[in-house]
Design a protein around this motif. Structure first.
Motif, PDB file in Angstrom:
ATOM      1  N   GLU A 152       0.852  -1.187   0.000  1.00 30.94           N
ATOM      2  CA  GLU A 152       0.000   0.000   0.000  1.00 30.94           C
ATOM      3  C   GLU A 152       0.887   1.237   0.000  1.00 30.94           C
ATOM      4  O   GLU A 152       1.737   1.402   0.873  1.00 30.94           O
ATOM      5  N   LEU A 153       0.691   2.091  -0.963  1.00 29.64           N
ATOM      6  CA  LEU A 153       1.527   3.279  -1.101  1.00 29.64           C
ATOM      7  C   LEU A 153       0.984   4.385  -0.195  1.00 29.64           C
ATOM      8  O   LEU A 153       0.028   5.082  -0.543  1.00 29.64           O
ATOM      9  N   ASP A 154       1.592   4.539   0.980  1.00 27.17           N
ATOM     10  CA  ASP A 154       1.178   5.607   1.884  1.00 27.17           C
ATOM     11  C   ASP A 154       2.227   6.721   1.875  1.00 27.17           C
ATOM     12  O   ASP A 154       3.238   6.633   1.173  1.00 27.17           O
ATOM     13  N   GLU A 155       1.991   7.759   2.660  1.00 29.00           N
ATOM     14  CA  GLU A 155       2.849   8.944   2.589  1.00 29.00           C
ATOM     15  C   GLU A 155       4.320   8.684   2.933  1.00 29.00           C
ATOM     16  O   GLU A 155       5.205   9.148   2.216  1.00 29.00           O
ATOM     17  N   PRO A 156       4.648   7.935   3.982  1.00 26.32           N
ATOM     18  CA  PRO A 156       6.075   7.721   4.282  1.00 26.32           C
ATOM     19  C   PRO A 156       6.829   6.999   3.165  1.00 26.32           C
ATOM     20  O   PRO A 156       7.967   7.363   2.840  1.00 26.32           O
ATOM     21  N   VAL A 157       6.211   5.989   2.584  1.00 26.26           N
ATOM     22  CA  VAL A 157       6.842   5.270   1.474  1.00 26.26           C
ATOM     23  C   VAL A 157       6.910   6.171   0.242  1.00 26.26           C
ATOM     24  O   VAL A 157       7.944   6.269  -0.429  1.00 26.26           O
ATOM     25  N   ALA A 158       5.795   6.838  -0.055  1.00 29.12           N
ATOM     26  CA  ALA A 158       5.746   7.710  -1.232  1.00 29.12           C
ATOM     27  C   ALA A 158       6.742   8.857  -1.125  1.00 29.12           C
ATOM     28  O   ALA A 158       7.334   9.275  -2.125  1.00 29.12           O
ATOM     29  N   ILE A 161      10.140   7.682  -2.314  1.00 26.48           N
ATOM     30  CA  ILE A 161      10.163   7.559  -3.774  1.00 26.48           C
ATOM     31  C   ILE A 161      10.195   8.940  -4.424  1.00 26.48           C
ATOM     32  O   ILE A 161      10.954   9.195  -5.368  1.00 26.48           O
ATOM     33  N   TYR A 162       9.395   9.858  -3.897  1.00 24.41           N
ATOM     34  CA  TYR A 162       9.344  11.207  -4.459  1.00 24.41           C
ATOM     35  C   TYR A 162      10.694  11.902  -4.338  1.00 24.41           C
ATOM     36  O   TYR A 162      11.135  12.599  -5.260  1.00 24.41           O
ATOM     37  N   ALA A 163      11.359  11.709  -3.205  1.00 25.33           N
ATOM     38  CA  ALA A 163      12.673  12.334  -2.992  1.00 25.33           C
ATOM     39  C   ALA A 163      13.660  11.889  -4.071  1.00 25.33           C
ATOM     40  O   ALA A 163      14.401  12.703  -4.630  1.00 25.33           O
ATOM     41  N   GLY A 164      13.664  10.597  -4.375  1.00 24.89           N
ATOM     42  CA  GLY A 164      14.549  10.096  -5.417  1.00 24.89           C
ATOM     43  C   GLY A 164      14.182  10.617  -6.792  1.00 24.89           C
ATOM     44  O   GLY A 164      15.056  10.979  -7.593  1.00 24.89           O
ATOM     45  N   LEU A 165      12.897  10.684  -7.060  1.00 28.28           N
ATOM     46  CA  LEU A 165      12.428  11.113  -8.375  1.00 28.28           C
ATOM     47  C   LEU A 165      12.701  12.596  -8.623  1.00 28.28           C
ATOM     48  O   LEU A 165      13.209  12.982  -9.683  1.00 28.28           O
ATOM     49  N   ALA A 175      12.203  14.998 -16.663  1.00 26.40           N
ATOM     50  CA  ALA A 175      11.179  13.972 -16.475  1.00 26.40           C
ATOM     51  C   ALA A 175      10.229  13.908 -17.661  1.00 26.40           C
ATOM     52  O   ALA A 175       9.816  14.941 -18.198  1.00 26.40           O
ATOM     53  N   GLY A 176       9.886  12.696 -18.051  1.00 24.34           N
ATOM     54  CA  GLY A 176       8.913  12.493 -19.117  1.00 24.34           C
ATOM     55  C   GLY A 176       7.499  12.422 -18.571  1.00 24.34           C
ATOM     56  O   GLY A 176       7.276  12.537 -17.357  1.00 24.34           O
ATOM     57  N   PRO A 177       6.517  12.214 -19.455  1.00 23.42           N
ATOM     58  CA  PRO A 177       5.111  12.188 -19.029  1.00 23.42           C
ATOM     59  C   PRO A 177       4.820  11.148 -17.958  1.00 23.42           C
ATOM     60  O   PRO A 177       4.085  11.426 -17.005  1.00 23.42           O
ATOM     61  N   ALA A 178       5.402   9.946 -18.094  1.00 25.31           N
ATOM     62  CA  ALA A 178       5.125   8.889 -17.118  1.00 25.31           C
ATOM     63  C   ALA A 178       5.653   9.256 -15.739  1.00 25.31           C
ATOM     64  O   ALA A 178       5.010   8.973 -14.722  1.00 25.31           O
ATOM     65  N   ALA A 179       6.815   9.894 -15.703  1.00 23.23           N
ATOM     66  CA  ALA A 179       7.382  10.303 -14.419  1.00 23.23           C
ATOM     67  C   ALA A 179       6.513  11.371 -13.758  1.00 23.23           C
ATOM     68  O   ALA A 179       6.317  11.373 -12.534  1.00 23.23           O
ATOM     69  N   HIS A 180       5.983  12.296 -14.563  1.00 23.97           N
ATOM     70  CA  HIS A 180       5.085  13.312 -14.002  1.00 23.97           C
ATOM     71  C   HIS A 180       3.799  12.678 -13.480  1.00 23.97           C
ATOM     72  O   HIS A 180       3.271  13.087 -12.433  1.00 23.97           O
ATOM     73  N   ALA A 181       3.303  11.675 -14.198  1.00 21.60           N
ATOM     74  CA  ALA A 181       2.101  10.977 -13.739  1.00 21.60           C
ATOM     75  C   ALA A 181       2.376  10.247 -12.426  1.00 21.60           C
ATOM     76  O   ALA A 181       1.533  10.230 -11.520  1.00 21.60           O
ATOM     77  N   ALA A 183       4.602  11.165 -10.228  1.00 22.16           N
ATOM     78  CA  ALA A 183       4.697  12.207  -9.201  1.00 22.16           C
ATOM     79  C   ALA A 183       3.318  12.582  -8.681  1.00 22.16           C
ATOM     80  O   ALA A 183       3.126  12.765  -7.468  1.00 22.16           O
ATOM     81  N   ALA A 184       2.352  12.680  -9.580  1.00 22.91           N
ATOM     82  CA  ALA A 184       0.980  13.003  -9.157  1.00 22.91           C
ATOM     83  C   ALA A 184       0.439  11.921  -8.225  1.00 22.91           C
ATOM     84  O   ALA A 184      -0.194  12.216  -7.205  1.00 22.91           O
ATOM     85  N   ARG A 185       0.714  10.670  -8.579  1.00 23.09           N
ATOM     86  CA  ARG A 185       0.273   9.553  -7.729  1.00 23.09           C
ATOM     87  C   ARG A 185       0.909   9.641  -6.345  1.00 23.09           C
ATOM     88  O   ARG A 185       0.242   9.426  -5.323  1.00 23.09           O
ATOM     89  N   LEU A 186       2.181   9.990  -6.275  1.00 21.20           N
ATOM     90  CA  LEU A 186       2.878  10.107  -4.999  1.00 21.20           C
ATOM     91  C   LEU A 186       2.319  11.256  -4.173  1.00 21.20           C
ATOM     92  O   LEU A 186       2.117  11.141  -2.957  1.00 21.20           O
ATOM     93  N   LEU A 187       2.062  12.380  -4.822  1.00 19.40           N
ATOM     94  CA  LEU A 187       1.531  13.544  -4.116  1.00 19.40           C
ATOM     95  C   LEU A 187       0.132  13.279  -3.564  1.00 19.40           C
ATOM     96  O   LEU A 187      -0.256  13.832  -2.525  1.00 19.40           O
TER      97      LEU A 187
END
Length: 328
Positions: A152-158, A161-165, A175-181, A183-187
Motif C-alpha cells: 500500500e503506497l502511503d505517505e512515508p513510502v511515497a 520515492i518522491y525524494a529520489g524522483l 522527467a517524461g510524461p510517465a514520471a510526471h504521472a 509524481a501526481a500519484r505520490l503527491l
C-alpha cells in the motif's frame, strides 16, 4: 526491455516475499535516489516483520538532508552490516566500486543479490538484475517492485520515492510524461512537495556560501576542450569542504554546469589527499558516460562520474584526454 524488467521485478518480489533478513545498500556519497529507493522498499519489508537494515559505505554519517526519510530507524553504520548477508538488495549502484567499503558484501552474501538500477553502465555484478536504463530514477523501478509486492503506497513510502524522483530529474526538468504521472500519484498520498524538496535542493548552511565563493573563484574554462565544445571545471579540496556537509560538496556541480560557454562541466572533489571523486555533466552533445568509462567510472549519457588518484592537475589532464577520445 519491458518484458525482461517485468520478469525480474516479479522474481525480486518473490524472493523478498520469503525473506526474513534483508540488507539494502546504497552507493557511497548517497543521494536521495539511492537512499530513498532503499528506505521505501526497506520500510515496506519492515512493516511485514522482516529484519531490515539500510547502509552505505561512505561517509561515516547519513547526509543531514536525507535523515527525515528514515522514519523507522532502518539506517545503520556500515560496520553493522553482516559480512555474509542473507539477502542483499543494492540500489542505484552501477558497479561494485560504487559500494566502497561494503563492496565485499556482494561476494560474501549467502543468498540472492538483487541489483535495482537505472544506469546503462551497470556491470551486472549481482544474481538478479532489475535494470531499466530508460527510467529517470532508480526510485521508479523501486516503485514497480513495491507495486508487484502489493504494498500500500502511503505517505512515508511515497515520500522516499518522491525524494529520489525529484532529485534525479533535476526538479522534473528531465522527467517524461510517465514520471510526471507517477509524481501526481505520490503527491496524492499526502506528500508535501515543498517540504521534501527544499532540504534536498534549496537549503544550505551559511558556510556553503563561503565554500562556494572560494571554489568558484578558482573555476577554469577551456573552450578548446571536448573537440572545441568547451569544458568548465572546479576543484573542491579537503580544506574547502571542511566546514560543510557532503551534500553541499555534491551540489557544486549544479552551479558550475550553468556556464553557457561549456558543453561539459566537471567538479573534482577531494575525498582524501590526492584521491578524487569527479562529477561530470553535459548539456546535450557529449556522452560523459563514455568519458567516465575511459577513466574507470560510469553513469548516464549526460551525468556521470569517476574516481582518480593523483594531483588535481593530473585529473584534469586525464579528463581532457578522455574527452578527446570520445566522439561528440
Amino acid at each position: 526491455m519491458a518484458d525482461d524488467l517485468s520478469t525480474t521485478i516479479a522474481e525480486a518480489a518473490r524472493l523478498l516475499a520469503g525473506a526474513r533478513d534483508v540488507t539494502l545498500l546504497g552507493h557511497i556519497n548517497p543521494d536521495a535516489d539511492t537512499l530513498g529507493s532503499a528506505l521505501a522498499v526497506g520500510l515496506a519489508l519492515h512493516r511485514r516483520g522482516v529484519k531490515v537494515r539500510v547502509a552505505f559505505g561512505e561517509p561515516e554519517t547519513v547526509p543531514e538532508s536525507l535523515k527525515a526519510l528514515d522514519v523507522a530507524g532502518l539506517l545503520v553504520h556500515r560496520d553493522s552490516v553482516p559480512a555474509q548477508p542473507e539477502l542483499l538488495v543494492v540500489m542505484d549502484t552501477g558497479s561494485l566500486q560504487r559500494l566502497g567499503p561494503l563492496g565485499d558484501r556482494v561476494a560474501g552474501c549467502r543468498g540472492p543479490v538483487i541489483v535495482i538500477d537505472h544506469h546503462v553502465s551497470n556491470t551486472r555484478y549481482g544474481t538478479l538484475h532489475c535494470i531499466d536504463e530508460h527510467a529517470e530514477a532508480t526510485a521508479l523501478i523501486a516503485l514497480k517492485l513495491l507495486d508487484e509486492m502489493d504494498v500500500e503506497l502511503d505517505e512515508p513510502v511515497a515520500r522516499c520515492i518522491y525524494a529520489g524522483l525529484v532529485t534525479d530529474t533535476g526538479g522534473f526538468r528531465k522527467a517524461g510524461p510517465a514520471a510526471h504521472a507517477t509524481a501526481a500519484r505520490l503527491l496524492e498520498t499526502g506528500v508535501d512537495a515543498y517540504s521534501v524538496t527544499r532540504p534536498l535542493m534549496d537549503a544550505h548552511p551559511f558556510a556553503y556560501l563561503g565554500m562556494l565563493s572560494r571554489v568558484l573563484a578558482r573555476a577554469e574554462l577551456d573552450q578548446k576542450a571536448a573537440h572545441g565544445l568547451g569544458l568548465v571545471h572546479a576543484v573542491v579540496g579537503m580544506d574547502d569542504a571542511r566546514d560543510v556537509r557532503s551534500e553541499e560538496v555534491e551540489s557544486v556541480i549544479d552551479v558550475v554546469r550553468s556556464a553557457s560557454e561549456a558543453e561539459v562541466a566537471a567538479v573534482l572533489k577531494e575525498l582524501r589527499p590526492e584521491f578524487w571523486s569527479v562529477s561530470l555533466r553535459a548539456v546535450s552533445r557529449v556522452d560523459v558516460r563514455e568519458v567516465a568509462q575511459v577513466l574507470g567510472g560510469g553513469g548516464h549519457r549526460l551525468a556521470a562520474g569517476f574516481t582518480f588518484a593523483g594531483t588535481a592537475e593530473q585529473v584534469v589532464a586525464a579528463l581532457k584526454g578522455a574527452l578527446e577520445r570520445v566522439e561528440s
